[in-house]
Design an enzyme around this catalytic site. Structure first.
Site, PDB file in Angstrom:
ATOM      1  N   LYS A  73     -11.028   1.805  63.829  1.00 31.12           N
ATOM      2  CA  LYS A  73     -10.133   1.948  62.678  1.00 31.12           C
ATOM      3  C   LYS A  73      -8.838   1.166  62.881  1.00 31.12           C
ATOM      4  CE  LYS A  73      -7.793   6.190  64.212  1.00 31.12           C
ATOM      5  NZ  LYS A  73      -7.429   7.575  63.846  1.00 31.12           N
ATOM      6  N   ARG A  79      -5.531  20.345  63.861  1.00 32.65           N
ATOM      7  CA  ARG A  79      -5.846  19.359  62.833  1.00 32.65           C
ATOM      8  C   ARG A  79      -7.115  19.859  62.154  1.00 32.65           C
ATOM      9  NH1 ARG A  79      -6.477  12.859  63.661  1.00 32.65           N
ATOM     10  NH2 ARG A  79      -8.686  13.437  63.736  1.00 32.65           N
TER      11      ARG A  79
END
Length: 358
Positions: free
Chosen positions: A36, A128
């Site tokens: 990414k 998260r």
């Protein structure tokens, strides 16, 4: 040559990927390279991809244009409901935490005529994404009812929100859940993904539970850096593999502190305590390209004073590099900067920064 530009030692990327793949394999872990960071600039990592079987992306748009057949594509950001049709089309596997999204993925996979692989993310402390441990068994039971999804394992994320480090306790929690799921439903979970760059010290010290079988690694490959408070064994990773270069577009002696009535601070700057004359270089790089907090000047005596959207101002009064001093600088010269992981991701994402393999 167009500036600003990001210089990439692509052979270093490949070296780090192969080294980590081999080291992880020795300990029973497979490697997913988290690409990414490069923001779809896949031409820069063709050498790296010769050494890996899977890549991890957070943006579906990048996976749509992924050019390498035979490399498994993971979507590592949990998908949104409006993405599910593209997820089953462009990703071979996705990380998930919401049963409603998993049900939508199942329907999309049926429509597309595929079986889509999934990993259920578990919350073990960082806060998260992930279901809480107490809800894992029930959630797995719901997933196993979905005919077009294949549960490959459990996963977790650490270090990205709460800055919680992997340790034997939180990794042990996940490993125990893997065993409980396998026993409860008489299945085998073969891809349990919990190791990341931050977990490499735990892996390399042979303290990672055996049930953890997969690592998702980005920073250690592209920066040669292990972002952990725990000491990592010497890995032989190559560092300093990227350099951001910007060109001086103005070079003048000016005051160190702005004069006049001070208004709202629109862009970040470094406040100085005393007014003095300094040699100031403006380079063709700004906050629209990369945050100045993520840059470290490579030359001695260069200090970033601040930046607006398109201009970055540096104090070069005490510049020293390659036998040159500030008196040798001129408009058109280049200043070079190292980058943090976040800065590197911003630079790769900026359409106004040229990317160049070296």
């Amino acid at each position: 040559m167009t500036y600003p530009q990001l210089l990439c030692k692509t052979q270093d990327f490949a070296h780090n990927a192969k080294l980590l793949k081999d080291r992880l394999a020795e300990r029973g872990l497979s490697l997913v390279v988290v690409t990414k960071l490069v923001s779809g600039n896949y031409q820069l990592i063709s050498g790296l991809l010769k050494h890996v079987e899977a890549v991890g992306e957070s943006r579906l748009e990048n996976l749509k244009h992924f050019p390498y057949a035979g490399v498994q594509r993971w979507l590592i950001r949990i998908p949104s409901l409006d993405e599910v049709k593209d997820v089953v089309k462009y990703a071979d596997l996705s990380l998930n935490s919401e049963i409603s999204v998993l049900q939508a993925l199942d329907s999309a996979a049926q429509d597309h005529g595929v079986i889509h692989d999934v990993i259920l993310m578990v919350e073990v402390g960082d806060l998260r994404e992930g279901v809480e441990p107490a809800n894992v068994i029930e959630t797995v039971g719901e997933i196993l009812k979905l005919k077009n999804l294949r549960l490959r394992g459990l996963g977790t994320n650490l270090g990205c929100f709460g800055s919680i480090e992997p340790d034997t306790n939180n990794m042990g929690t996940l490993a125990d859940l893997v065993e409980e799921v396998e026993k409860t439903y008489d299945i085998e979970l073969d891809i349990n993904s919990a190791a990341t760059s931050i977990a490499l010290p735990l892996v390399m010290s042979d303290k990672m539970p055996a049930k953890i079988t997969n690592a998702r690694v980005g920073e250690a490959i592209f920066r040669g850096h292990v972002p952990s408070i725990n000491e990592a064994p010497e890995l032989g990773l190559r560092t300093n593999s990227t350099t951001l270069q910007a060109q001086i577009i103005e070079l003048k002696e000016k005051n160190s502190i702005p004069t006049g009535t001070s208004g709202i601070l629109q862009f970040q700057r470094r406040d100085l305590e005393e007014q003095r004359r300094m040699k100031r270089a403006i380079v063709n790089l700004g906050q629209m390209d990369v945050s100045i907090n993520e840059l470290m000047p490579q030359a001695k005596g260069v200090h970033i004073l601040g930046a607006s959207s398109d201009h970055m101002i540096c104090d070069v009064t005490d510049f020293e590099a390659d036998g040159k001093t500030a008196s040798d600088l001129k408009v058109g010269d280049i200043l070079s900067f190292s980058l943090t992981y976040l800065g590197l991701s911003q630079a790769f994402s900026s359409t106004h920064i040229t990317k160049k393999a070296i």
